[in-house]
Design an enzyme around this catalytic site. Structure first.
Site, mmCIF file in Angstrom:
data_model
loop_
_atom_site.group_PDB
_atom_site.id
_atom_site.type_symbol
_atom_site.label_atom_id
_atom_site.label_comp_id
_atom_site.label_asym_id
_atom_site.label_seq_id
_atom_site.Cartn_x
_atom_site.Cartn_y
_atom_site.Cartn_z
ATOM 1 N N SER A 49 1.200 -21.630 2.510
ATOM 2 C CA SER A 49 0.175 -20.954 1.719
ATOM 3 C C SER A 49 -1.127 -21.737 1.638
ATOM 4 O O SER A 49 -1.143 -22.949 1.494
ATOM 5 C CB SER A 49 0.692 -20.739 0.304
ATOM 6 O OG SER A 49 -0.380 -20.370 -0.531
ATOM 7 N N ALA A 98 0.834 -1.202 0.000
ATOM 8 C CA ALA A 98 0.000 0.000 0.000
ATOM 9 C C ALA A 98 0.870 1.255 0.000
ATOM 10 O O ALA A 98 0.648 2.177 -0.798
ATOM 11 C CB ALA A 98 -0.940 -0.004 1.199
ATOM 12 N N GLY A 99 1.875 1.289 0.869
ATOM 13 C CA GLY A 99 2.703 2.482 1.002
ATOM 14 C C GLY A 99 3.539 2.750 -0.242
ATOM 15 O O GLY A 99 3.569 3.871 -0.757
ATOM 16 N N ARG A 109 -11.009 -19.325 5.745
ATOM 17 C CA ARG A 109 -9.988 -19.499 6.765
ATOM 18 C C ARG A 109 -10.539 -19.669 8.172
ATOM 19 O O ARG A 109 -10.089 -20.535 8.914
ATOM 20 C CB ARG A 109 -9.058 -18.294 6.737
ATOM 21 C CG ARG A 109 -8.273 -18.268 5.467
ATOM 22 C CD ARG A 109 -7.381 -17.075 5.365
ATOM 23 N NE ARG A 109 -6.497 -17.281 4.226
ATOM 24 C CZ ARG A 109 -5.654 -16.378 3.764
ATOM 25 N NH1 ARG A 109 -5.566 -15.205 4.343
ATOM 26 N NH2 ARG A 109 -4.891 -16.648 2.738
#
Lengths: 258, 640
Positions: B286, B46-47, B332
């Site tokens: 994963s 995001a940054g 999840r």
């Protein structure tokens, strides 16, 4: 159940600042589980040092999954230690025996000055990427992702190079402190892809020349490949050299000016 | 300070809202953009993507990270993939379906308009990343390959081996590096945010601490973006990187930004179980492994034979049995609870009986070892390195662990917190995943926020500020914040107690995991809320930090972060206690169906809880943002 290693002798490089004189300090680790990772062993050592009101050993680390590239130790003279294709954080104590002496040093390279103890400054790597390790694609306006088919073999080869985690083991392992494997991995990742063609020669020239500002020269020892936790092949250096030579012969900068 | 939570959802039908917004948003002319300074804290997906894009547009951007390089941010560790509604597989995917799956996956606790926008821009992300040279997996014809992830019945997940997060982060990092090289971004490495400064109701800048020499410095700006990740490390053992922390978001919270839904934390079902008390973190395997791996436990709690010798009839394939239509790809939260119940019933596997099997033998027989290796080779190697067992021969052992936090700083449709000029993006905000995040959606959200949302919304705020002066760092508010930060860090050194920050972190983590983890009860939460303040008091009296505050001191860094985890932990428990329902990752044992599934209470709790800081996090004030569902109907979430 786990077994325990006993009486490890640790010889660790301590240096309080970039310009201070460093030295080896010896510690004894009376007992540690073989399920512990190498860095967890150092955590235990540091907890003990805090308990004795001493300064813990400073070292860089973060994800502890072998992907962020932050950890960086010379262990018994080997970058990231004895296990092949494994970063320090993924090395486990089951690779050692009771009574072993373990020598722990920071990365040793002129381009990576020590900050404190085992922590070094690898920002020269960022300078190389900033000089050309990208495809100039401003946000917005990108064509559909499937517009240009990329053969699977090309995508796979680009990915092999792109796996580099930027840890610096290649530089630390190199007797010349060269960063050719790091630089070539990024160059070949981008130069192999169709999207990377527009800036191919400009990129290669800029990155190689920035690399040369900070790092030593490659003399084909191959230590970098052996130390690389991602097993990036030294072949990428040949690709880089080929493109660098081409960029000079073609003298593309001149052509573009005429 | 009076809190108003105006979500600023644009008018129009759900399909038109984002377009309507963009058409109405105020613009800053290209030549004027350089007059604005924007601070971005954090350099993850995001940054980095926000900073690179805003710099391309012409804003002056300063980026701060506590890492030694922006390329280290923890987005790098995401393995499985990134969702996008491309429908390249022709299997019936669409923006609406991705939107619906995300809302449903979040158990109807996310804001519709934000999620729809996320689904819309998901397709642009893939185009953008391919243009940047991200080597996504391809089919032999050269087209992009996809796989399936939990909570979806289509294949919409793009991936780059098991290192999708790495490749996307490096893509965004390279765009950021380009802007640094061009001089459009100033990069501050090894620099941590220690305070947020507000002047006359707007965010005026930040105060940072240089981790190398301890120097505390102020930075003023027109706007500040917090892209500082989640708070999963509050549990001590989590899949987060060691340095992940809540400090930046928490400091913003203490300056008036409301903190939303802190109790929504995600426990990821497939992590390697703890093997030793010295363990410092847990490693994720994963979720993509559940495409081909089958989850099972022996029927008999006293089973002692190795997995391969347990006959089919004596195995319980828990997810396939309980959730036949999604099977091993159930979401999840649901998969995690199924694993927990199996272990709680004594049927756990491994030396400590603390895991369940994830078995690939069927996939190896069906597809051949080569195909399985092609798909998951690096994950299998990673497992073997950590667990010391070869998953081609023996099933993996897995168990749930803290992985992601859906809660975070409250933001409106523009991703602005309730403090004007202060934005939050990526995992640091609360907005898109409701009470549970679907796999491969975190990468999508981080990049959506940074590349395609903030660059539009920030202009809307900045435009009216053109040519108006903003307070500089000589303003008394900055000086005051600097002194407070110096005093805070010197304070930790001066306690000179007997226990390290790690000791306290382990203890807080244990309380939060036991009482505010996978299953919560009123009694447990009340217990946590009585134990935490006592432990916090001990922390304040008995902490030991050796060394000083004027040089590189990792113990001191840790002390500040643990302090903030204490305060956040208390708020999490408060939030979990007040939310008298079960939804997504928040499972209150008192509120479950007869079959043990989460029981929502839409009458009373179809809202966001946004907490206001009062000086003591056991006394924070709870505000509500009602969630209105217009495009979809609230339904019971079923994956059967």
């Amino acid at each position: 159940m786990s077994n325990h290693l006993k009486n490890l002798k640790l010889k660790i490089w301590r240096q309080s600042g970039p310009t201070e004189k460093g030295h080896f300090e010896e510690y004894v680790m009376p007992e540690i589980s073989d399920e512990a990772s190498f860095l967890e062993m150092l955590d235990v050592l540091n907890e003990g040092l805090i308990g004795e009101n001493k300064l813990p050993v400073v070292f860089d680390h973060d994800c502890r999954e072998g992907i962020c590239g932050t950890c960086s130790l010379m262990i018994n003279g080997q970058a990231h230690g004895p296990e092949r294709s494994t970063a320090t954080c993924q090395l486990h104590m089951r690779k050692f025996k009771s009574g072993d002496e373990i020598v722990i040093e920071p990365w040793r390279a002129a381009a990576f000055p020590i900050i404190k103890d085992l922590m070094v400054d690898r920002s020269a790597f960022d300078r190389i990427i900033e000089s050309g390790g990208f495809i100039s694609a401003n946000t917005g306006g990108a064509p559909d992702a499937n517009l240009i088919p990329i053969p699977k073999s090309v995508a796979d080869a680009a990915m092999d190079s792109a796996e580099c985690i930027g840890c610096g083991a290649c530089v630390a392992a190199c007797p010349n402190g060269a960063a050719n494997l790091f630089t070539a991995a990024k160059i070949s990742h981008l130069n192999l892809l169709p999207q990377g063609q527009a800036e191919r020669y400009k990129r290669t020239e800029a990155m190689v020349e920035t690399m040369d500002e900070y790092f030593g020269s490659c003399t084909n020892h191959g230590e970098c490949e052996a130390a690389c936790p991602k097993e990036i092949s030294i072949d990428v250096i040949a690709l880089m050299n080929k493109d660098y030579r081409k960029s000079k012969l073609k003298n593309r900068k001149e052509i573009s000016r005429s | 300070m009076t809190i108003t939570l105006n979500s600023k959802i644009p008018a129009g039908s759900i399909n038109d809202k984002w377009n309507n917004y963009k058409e109405d948003a105020k613009l800053v002319a290209p030549g004027n953009k350089r007059k604005f300074k924007v601070i971005v804290v954090g350099s993850g997906l995001a940054g980095a993507s926000a900073a690179a894009t805003m710099a391309e547009l012409g804003y002056q951007v300063d980026v701060f990270t506590f890492h030694d390089s922006p390329r280290r941010a923890h987005s790098i560790a995401a393995q499985g993939g990134i969702n996008a509604a491309k429908n390249y597989q022709g299997d019936g995917d669409s923006v609406h379906r991705l939107f619906y799956d995300t809302i449903k996956g979040g158990d109807f606790r996310a804001r519709e308009a934000n999620v729809h926008r996320l689904a819309e821009v998901s397709v642009n992300i893939i185009d953008q990343m391919v243009a940047q040279g991200v080597p996504f997996a391809r089919e032999y014809g050269g087209m992009l390959d996809n796989r399936s992830f939990g909570g979806a019945q289509v294949s919409r997940t793009f991936y780059a081996r098991g290192q999708t997060g790495q490749q996307l982060l490096l893509g965004a990092y390279q765009q950021l590096a380009r802007q640094i090289g061009l001089g459009n971004v100033r990069m501050f490495n090894r620099t941590e945010l220690v305070d947020v400064v507000t002047i006359e109701g707007r965010c005026a800048g930040i105060v940072t601490r240089d981790l190398v020499n301890g120097e505390v410095v102020s930075h003023s700006a027109h706007a500040v973006v917090m892209a500082t990740g989640g708070y999963g490390n509050v549990f001590f053992l989590s899949t987060n990187a060691m340095a992940c922390n809540v400090t930046a978001a928490w400091r913003a919270h203490r300056k008036g930004a409301t903190f939303a839904n802190p109790c929504y934390t995600q426990i990821h079902p497939t992590c390697i179980p703890q093997s030793d008390p010295t363990q410092s973190k847990l490693t994720l395997m994963s979720e993509s492994l559940r495409n081909d791996g089958r989850v099972w436990v022996p029927q008999n709690p006293d089973e002692t034979r190795p997995a391969s010798q347990v006959p089919e009839a004596e195995r319980d394939y828990i997810l396939e049995r309980l959730y036949p239509s999604y099977g091993n790809l159930a979401p999840r939260d649901i998969s995690s609870r199924a694993a927990k119940r199996s272990v709680d019933s004594g049927r756990g596997v491994g030396p400590l009986k603390n895991g369940v099997y994830l078995d690939f033998s069927d996939a190896i027989n069906r597809l051949g070892k080569d195909v399985v290796e092609e798909r998951y080779g690096n994950l299998f190697e990673m497992y073997e390195r950590i667990a010391g067992e070869n998953p081609y021969d023996m099933p993996m052992r897995i168990y749930p662990a803290s992985h992601y936090t859906m809660g975070g700083l409250w933001v409106d449709y523009e991703l602005m917190t309730n403090i004007p000029g202060l934005y939050a993006a990526g995992e640091a905000n609360f907005s898109d995943h409701g009470a549970n995040r679907l796999g491969a959606s975190a990468l999508m959200q981080g990049l959506a926020d940074g590349y395609f949302v903030l660059p539009y919304t920030i202009g809307n705020y900045l435009a009216p500020m053109l040519n108006k002066p903003i307070p500089g760092t000589d303003h008394p508010a900055f000086k005051e914040a600097e002194l407070a930060a110096q005093a805070r860090y010197q304070g930790y050194v001066d306690i000179k107690g007997t226990r390290s920050p790690d000791y306290f972190h382990r203890e807080v983590g244990r309380i939060i995991w036991d009482y505010c983890g996978m299953e919560r009860t009123q009694q447990g939460l009340e217990k946590a809320l009585s134990e935490l303040p006592a432990l916090y008091e001990e922390f304040q009296k008995d902490l030991r930090v050796t060394g000083d505050a004027e040089s590189m001191n990792q113990t001191l860094e840790k002390a500040g972060r643990v302090d903030d985890f204490f305060q956040l932990g208390m708020l999490m428990c408060r939030d979990a206690l007040e939310r008298e329902e079960s939804c997504g990752g928040h499972f209150r044992a008192e509120y479950q169906t007869e079959e043990g599934e989460a029981l929502r209470d839409d009458e009373k709790f179809a809202h966001v809880a946004a907490w206001e800081w009062t000086g003591d996090s056991t006394k924070s004030i709870r505000h509500k943002e009602e969630l209105n569902f217009e495009a979809i109907h609230l339904a019971t979430r079923s994956y059967k």
